[in-house]
Design a protein around this motif. Structure first.
Motif, short mmCIF file in Angstrom:
data_model
loop_
_atom_site.label_atom_id
_atom_site.label_comp_id
_atom_site.label_asym_id
_atom_site.label_seq_id
_atom_site.Cartn_x
_atom_site.Cartn_y
_atom_site.Cartn_z
N VAL A 43 41.59 39.98 28.66
CA VAL A 43 41.67 39.40 27.07
C VAL A 43 43.02 38.81 26.70
O VAL A 43 44.30 39.34 27.50
N CYS A 44 43.16 37.84 25.97
CA CYS A 44 44.49 37.30 25.60
C CYS A 44 44.36 37.16 24.21
O CYS A 44 43.21 36.89 23.31
N ASP A 45 45.55 37.20 23.31
CA ASP A 45 45.60 37.07 21.79
C ASP A 45 47.00 36.68 21.74
O ASP A 45 47.81 37.30 22.47
N ILE A 46 47.47 36.33 20.47
CA ILE A 46 48.69 36.36 20.10
C ILE A 46 48.96 37.50 19.12
O ILE A 46 50.37 37.87 18.79
N ASP A 47 48.12 38.29 18.90
CA ASP A 47 48.44 39.53 18.05
C ASP A 47 48.68 40.70 19.02
O ASP A 47 47.59 41.27 19.67
N ALA A 48 50.05 40.94 19.51
CA ALA A 48 50.20 41.70 20.33
C ALA A 48 49.73 43.42 20.34
O ALA A 48 49.27 44.04 21.13
N ALA A 49 49.86 43.80 18.99
CA ALA A 49 49.55 45.00 18.82
C ALA A 49 47.85 45.08 18.86
O ALA A 49 47.65 46.19 19.35
N GLY A 50 47.16 44.26 18.12
CA GLY A 50 45.98 44.32 18.21
C GLY A 50 45.45 44.10 19.60
O GLY A 50 44.28 44.94 20.18
N LEU A 51 45.96 43.27 20.36
CA LEU A 51 45.69 43.20 21.95
C LEU A 51 45.87 44.77 22.48
O LEU A 51 45.01 44.83 23.42
N GLU A 52 46.86 45.21 22.24
CA GLU A 52 47.04 46.66 23.02
C GLU A 52 46.10 47.57 22.68
O GLU A 52 45.58 48.25 23.39
N ARG A 53 45.63 47.53 21.42
CA ARG A 53 44.42 48.39 20.96
C ARG A 53 43.34 48.19 21.74
O ARG A 53 42.49 49.13 22.00
N THR A 54 43.04 46.66 21.91
CA THR A 54 41.72 46.31 22.46
C THR A 54 41.73 46.55 23.88
O THR A 54 40.67 47.42 24.31
N VAL A 55 42.78 46.39 24.63
CA VAL A 55 42.93 46.73 25.93
C VAL A 55 42.76 48.36 26.11
O VAL A 55 42.06 48.64 27.16
N ARG A 56 43.31 49.12 25.41
CA ARG A 56 43.30 50.48 25.48
C ARG A 56 41.75 51.00 25.33
O ARG A 56 41.29 51.75 26.38
N ASP A 57 40.92 50.37 24.45
CA ASP A 57 39.91 50.94 24.16
C ASP A 57 38.95 50.22 25.07
O ASP A 57 37.76 51.06 25.60
N VAL A 58 38.96 49.14 25.65
CA VAL A 58 38.13 48.58 26.67
C VAL A 58 38.57 49.20 28.03
O VAL A 58 37.62 49.75 28.76
N GLU A 59 39.69 49.75 28.29
CA GLU A 59 40.00 50.64 29.51
C GLU A 59 39.35 51.81 29.49
O GLU A 59 39.01 52.43 30.60
N ALA A 60 39.08 52.25 28.24
CA ALA A 60 38.37 53.72 28.36
C ALA A 60 36.87 53.80 28.86
O ALA A 60 36.18 54.54 29.15
N VAL A 61 36.07 52.47 28.83
CA VAL A 61 34.80 52.25 29.33
C VAL A 61 34.86 51.20 30.66
O VAL A 61 33.60 51.22 31.24
N GLY A 62 35.80 50.67 30.95
CA GLY A 62 35.79 49.72 32.16
C GLY A 62 37.11 49.23 32.56
O GLY A 62 38.13 49.70 31.89
N ARG A 63 37.03 48.00 33.27
CA ARG A 63 38.28 47.34 33.74
C ARG A 63 38.67 46.41 32.66
O ARG A 63 38.09 45.46 32.31
N CYS A 64 40.11 46.32 32.56
CA CYS A 64 40.52 45.18 31.72
C CYS A 64 41.95 45.01 31.63
O CYS A 64 42.93 45.84 31.90
N LYS A 65 42.32 43.81 31.85
CA LYS A 65 44.07 43.38 31.53
C LYS A 65 44.19 42.55 30.33
O LYS A 65 43.06 41.80 29.86
N GLY A 66 45.37 42.59 29.80
CA GLY A 66 45.55 41.60 28.57
C GLY A 66 46.71 40.77 28.57
O GLY A 66 47.75 41.39 29.14
#
Length: 72
Positions: A43-66
């Motif tokens: 996942v990529c985005d310019i919103d660092a805080a939102g990206l961090e939340r997304t990565v954390r939530d996705v990692e709870a169910v699967g593999r993710c890097k941001g």
């Protein structure tokens, strides 16, 4: 006529998907849904805080890097 009671073939790891704009909205929803289906998500985005939340939530169910990135 095909046998409709035959079980579908098992699905192997689907692969990796890259989602831009994944910090919120549709991109975030796609990242979560694809991770639940077994995809590795980048996942990529310019919103660092939102990206961090997304990565954390996705990692709870699967593999993710941001990555914080502006690809526009």
């Amino acid at each position: 006529m095909a046998n409709s009671s035959a079980a579908p073939a098992p699905v192997k790891h689907p692969g990796t998907v890259l989602i831009s704009g994944g910090a919120k909205g549709l991109g975030r929803g796609m990242a979560l849904a694809l991770a639940k289906d077994g995809w590795a998500v980048a996942v990529c985005d310019i919103d660092a805080a939102g990206l961090e939340r997304t990565v954390r939530d996705v990692e709870a169910v699967g593999r993710c890097k941001g990555w914080v990135a502006d690809i526009a």
